[in-house]
Design a protein around this motif. Sequence first.
Motif, PDB file in Angstrom:
ATOM      1  N   ASP A 132       0.833  -1.213   0.000  1.00  0.00           N
ATOM      2  CA  ASP A 132       0.000   0.000   0.000  1.00  0.00           C
ATOM      3  C   ASP A 132       0.861   1.254   0.000  1.00  0.00           C
ATOM      4  OD1 ASP A 132      -2.291  -1.507  -0.024  1.00  0.00           O
ATOM      5  OD2 ASP A 132      -2.656  -1.363   2.142  1.00  0.00           O
ATOM      6  N   LYS A 133       2.064   1.144   0.576  1.00  0.00           N
ATOM      7  CA  LYS A 133       2.990   2.288   0.593  1.00  0.00           C
ATOM      8  C   LYS A 133       3.895   2.301  -0.637  1.00  0.00           C
ATOM      9  CE  LYS A 133       3.110   2.392   5.652  1.00  0.00           C
ATOM     10  NZ  LYS A 133       3.934   2.201   6.873  1.00  0.00           N
ATOM     11  N   GLU A 134       3.588   1.393  -1.595  1.00  0.00           N
ATOM     12  CA  GLU A 134       4.296   1.308  -2.878  1.00  0.00           C
ATOM     13  C   GLU A 134       5.779   0.973  -2.707  1.00  0.00           C
ATOM     14  OE1 GLU A 134       3.463   4.951  -4.942  1.00  0.00           O
ATOM     15  OE2 GLU A 134       1.402   4.347  -5.407  1.00  0.00           O
ATOM     16  N   LYS A 135       6.082   0.137  -1.711  1.00  0.00           N
ATOM     17  CA  LYS A 135       7.450  -0.297  -1.492  1.00  0.00           C
ATOM     18  C   LYS A 135       7.802  -1.459  -2.421  1.00  0.00           C
ATOM     19  CE  LYS A 135       8.390   2.343   2.113  1.00  0.00           C
ATOM     20  NZ  LYS A 135       9.453   3.404   2.065  1.00  0.00           N
ATOM     21  N   LYS A 136       9.033  -1.458  -2.903  1.00  0.00           N
ATOM     22  CA  LYS A 136       9.575  -2.660  -3.520  1.00  0.00           C
ATOM     23  C   LYS A 136       9.952  -3.613  -2.378  1.00  0.00           C
ATOM     24  CE  LYS A 136      11.505  -0.210  -7.520  1.00  0.00           C
ATOM     25  NZ  LYS A 136      11.255   1.180  -7.068  1.00  0.00           N
ATOM     26  N   ILE A 137       9.762  -4.906  -2.580  1.00  0.00           N
ATOM     27  CA  ILE A 137       9.906  -5.854  -1.473  1.00  0.00           C
ATOM     28  C   ILE A 137      10.784  -7.031  -1.873  1.00  0.00           C
ATOM     29  CG2 ILE A 137       8.665  -7.451   0.060  1.00  0.00           C
ATOM     30  CD1 ILE A 137       6.231  -5.640  -0.179  1.00  0.00           C
ATOM     31  N   ASP A 138      11.670  -7.429  -0.963  1.00  0.00           N
ATOM     32  CA  ASP A 138      12.377  -8.707  -1.031  1.00  0.00           C
ATOM     33  C   ASP A 138      12.217  -9.384   0.320  1.00  0.00           C
ATOM     34  OD1 ASP A 138      13.553  -8.614  -3.692  1.00  0.00           O
ATOM     35  OD2 ASP A 138      14.838  -7.022  -2.913  1.00  0.00           O
ATOM     36  N   ILE A 139      12.112 -10.719   0.315  1.00  0.00           N
ATOM     37  CA  ILE A 139      11.950 -11.471   1.559  1.00  0.00           C
ATOM     38  C   ILE A 139      13.063 -12.501   1.674  1.00  0.00           C
ATOM     39  CG2 ILE A 139      10.477 -13.012   2.896  1.00  0.00           C
ATOM     40  CD1 ILE A 139       8.057 -11.777   1.596  1.00  0.00           C
ATOM     41  N   LEU A 140      13.843 -12.373   2.720  1.00  0.00           N
ATOM     42  CA  LEU A 140      14.896 -13.340   3.026  1.00  0.00           C
ATOM     43  C   LEU A 140      14.385 -14.240   4.143  1.00  0.00           C
ATOM     44  CD1 LEU A 140      17.856 -14.290   2.593  1.00  0.00           C
ATOM     45  CD2 LEU A 140      18.504 -12.665   4.387  1.00  0.00           C
ATOM     46  N   SER A 141      14.283 -15.524   3.865  1.00  0.00           N
ATOM     47  CA  SER A 141      13.696 -16.470   4.819  1.00  0.00           C
ATOM     48  C   SER A 141      14.758 -17.384   5.407  1.00  0.00           C
ATOM     49  CB  SER A 141      12.624 -17.314   4.121  1.00  0.00           C
ATOM     50  OG  SER A 141      12.258 -18.438   4.898  1.00  0.00           O
ATOM     51  N   TYR A 142      14.633 -17.651   6.695  1.00  0.00           N
ATOM     52  CA  TYR A 142      15.549 -18.599   7.340  1.00  0.00           C
ATOM     53  C   TYR A 142      15.373 -19.998   6.767  1.00  0.00           C
ATOM     54  CZ  TYR A 142      11.912 -21.089   9.883  1.00  0.00           C
ATOM     55  OH  TYR A 142      10.838 -21.878  10.193  1.00  0.00           O
ATOM     56  N   SER A 143      14.189 -20.275   6.190  1.00  0.00           N
ATOM     57  CA  SER A 143      13.816 -21.630   5.791  1.00  0.00           C
ATOM     58  C   SER A 143      13.558 -21.727   4.297  1.00  0.00           C
ATOM     59  CB  SER A 143      12.549 -22.045   6.551  1.00  0.00           C
ATOM     60  OG  SER A 143      11.864 -23.094   5.908  1.00  0.00           O
ATOM     61  N   LYS A 144      14.168 -22.704   3.654  1.00  0.00           N
ATOM     62  CA  LYS A 144      13.916 -22.974   2.235  1.00  0.00           C
ATOM     63  C   LYS A 144      12.461 -23.365   2.011  1.00  0.00           C
ATOM     64  CE  LYS A 144      15.517 -25.877  -1.613  1.00  0.00           C
ATOM     65  NZ  LYS A 144      14.168 -26.277  -2.048  1.00  0.00           N
TER      66      LYS A 144
END
Length: 810
Positions: A279-291
């Motif tokens: 909603d804030k028009e952010k570009k996003i990446d998600i780094l996860s501890y788990s595959k």
Amino acid sequence: MELPNTSFQNFPIEFKELNPEYFSEFNDVNEIIKIDISADEQGYINQSIQDNINLGEKNTIVINSAVGQGKTYSIIEIVKKYYDSDENYLIFIASPFISLVEQYYNAVIAKGIPQEQIYKYEWIGKDREIDAWNCKIQIVTANCLLGNPGDNSLINSKEKRNYINYLVEKCESNNKKVVFIYDEIHDTIHNFKEKFIFNLWKWKNVIHKNFIISATFNEASKIVIGYLAELTENKLKILESKRVVFPEKQSELYLHFNPASHYTYTNDDIVELVRELIDKEKKIDILSYSKKLADDICKNTTKGIGKPLFETFGRLQNCTVNNSENDSMLGNISSNRYNPEKCNVGTNFKTGINIEKENHALIIIMPPSRSRSSLSNKYGIFSDGANSIIQAIARQRKKGQIHIILPPPNKFDFNSLPNNFTEDQKKKFTEFYGSIEDKNSNTVSYSELKYQARLTWDFYFNELKENVIKEISYVEESQRKGHTRLEFPDYHLFRLDDGEKYIAKNFFGGDLSSYVTYCAITNQFINCRLASVTVKPTLFFIKGKIQKKLKEFIDSYLDTNKYIFSNSSSHLLHFQELRRIIFNDYRSLYKTDIQDQYIQIRPFSNKEFEQQLLSYYQRGMPENRNELYKLDFDNNGDPIDDEKYTRGDYFRACISHSLRIQNSNSQREFSPLINAYLNMDYFRKKLIDDYIKYMTISGADIQYLLNTPNLEFISSTEDINKFDEMINSLINYDFIIQNQIFDFKNIFIRTDYSELDKKKAFYKYLKQDFFEIRERRVNNSHMNQNISEIIQILDIPDANMVIDFVSPIQ
């Protein structure tokens, strides 16, 4: 909640220092040179590094600088200087991962070095016209240089061995000097096992210089530095920069404390965070501890976290493949690398990647609370401990936002806080940390980074070796000629092979959340500063799907075994604890359908939700007790729709347990609540025995009750006393009735209702709660009025199959 980090302005940042005395294996540590270098006004250290390097001097250079200070840029500058040098050098860039080879390749080309002068890892063993010897720059992996075959083979591939041996032979025959650059050395430590070090000695006659670079050196890296410096005649120079913050470069750090026992792709709190950022028009990446979690997010694009990401950014870049070069097919390089043009979700960009997107938010999902078990290693990509999370946070290179999902931290021994804390800082730290810590956890203590060496020393000598010290002496004194070598591993090899595992499990109690929380409060992160904390995760409930969401909640957030209810447990206490958790520890939102807005549920403010919670509690008992309350389930065992749990269901369960207690106890005095339900059962039976009437309608015999009782229903002194005691006890002692989860109490506390009105209301409730009836009109020669036809008299259930809210709490 006031953030405490404002009390830690300019608080010194701890980092792993490298001092000459740490390298005791050197003959003369006084010959080790250490130089403190400084960043320029923009925060970069390139010029300071270049000023302190003599390209022609044979030695090992260690660069210990903060994240984001331009180490990679400095590496490429060094490569270019050696490439342009009048003396002919062969230059190796040793990457920790295959995924970074291409990044170095592109950076070297961008520096102006021709492509034909660069040979990269993927080409080894391929039928190409390029001869590696004709390329002055070799970009490979540390695995390749050290001959580490990985877990699936006993020896490095023939192609790699031929590649290394060929270049060694050519360098020796042509008297060419070799320069090795080991970037991100913290991620290559596992390659430097004793049996692999021999492969580096192939270069002993031609090696000129080693560069060893990292922002997060660990104890094991000290052993690696010693191994590499030995190849350059023990000549070692350490370039180290103090950690200095540049506020204008810092991102905003948001900590989202989420107590889920495991994180799923449908976790409400993470879904809501993603939606807010979109909603804030952010570009996003998600780094996860788990595959597994990352894979689930990427493949489920119609619900959960993946849905808003896919709808906003299109196909997600799955970065979860293990980029190991030890596959049987050389050059089978995964395409699942970080892509700066896409929304990336994965595990393989916690180090080495620079995220330089504008208006960007990096979400880091850390290991959840269940991962703290010492019996399992479920920290995933953060199994290396504190250094791994520092590296992950450092991926954000431009000012933006960093959101960390993490469990509440363990309890803290506040007496262990550093001596350089002021009294105000201790007070602010203690108040804030104490408000968010997991009260049921183990206690962690503060420990300086430099004391990690003491951790390994104490464990090795006082526990590991001490346990077999007599046996070691016995073996050393024995005449074992001809037998297989039997030597207890020395301290340095222990530090290299197992020391980091021990540190990861014991530094800050092995609890990453506690370490991150400490660092956030005391402003220990170079590239970000604490901006907000979320303590209460959000749960979203939708009418008709409350049961399903409750199951997801129990499975994800709570220890399921804690909510399997046995006869020896207080069902009421368990239920109250479940309600307390939902309403106190979480922000619970509810809506009636897809179009409505969510509204927050307050305790006892939503009867439908409370009744569904009670229904779920009944269904959540052991399977042999579920027969009375079966639901339709999908293939995953999840309830499809909500099922009513009525006031009658509750009353009949309470009567069942009251009768059980009465029958099993010779004492004649019971609690007011038990007596209340025994009295209710008295009136139930009275209705059945004295007030059911019979008639024949259209040739069919029916049973019925009059819609209103006659005057004798509750008229005797005994009945009136039973009635009054029952109503007073239910109103004052029954948790469910007292809090009006069902409609009952209000009628009996109304001052405008006469005693007769209350008796009529109770009669109506008896009909509704203990009979299956249908209203009908009878108009014949015998009767002209409305009646309640009895379809079924509802049985009192077996006490073993229903919840018990009447037994006294022990």
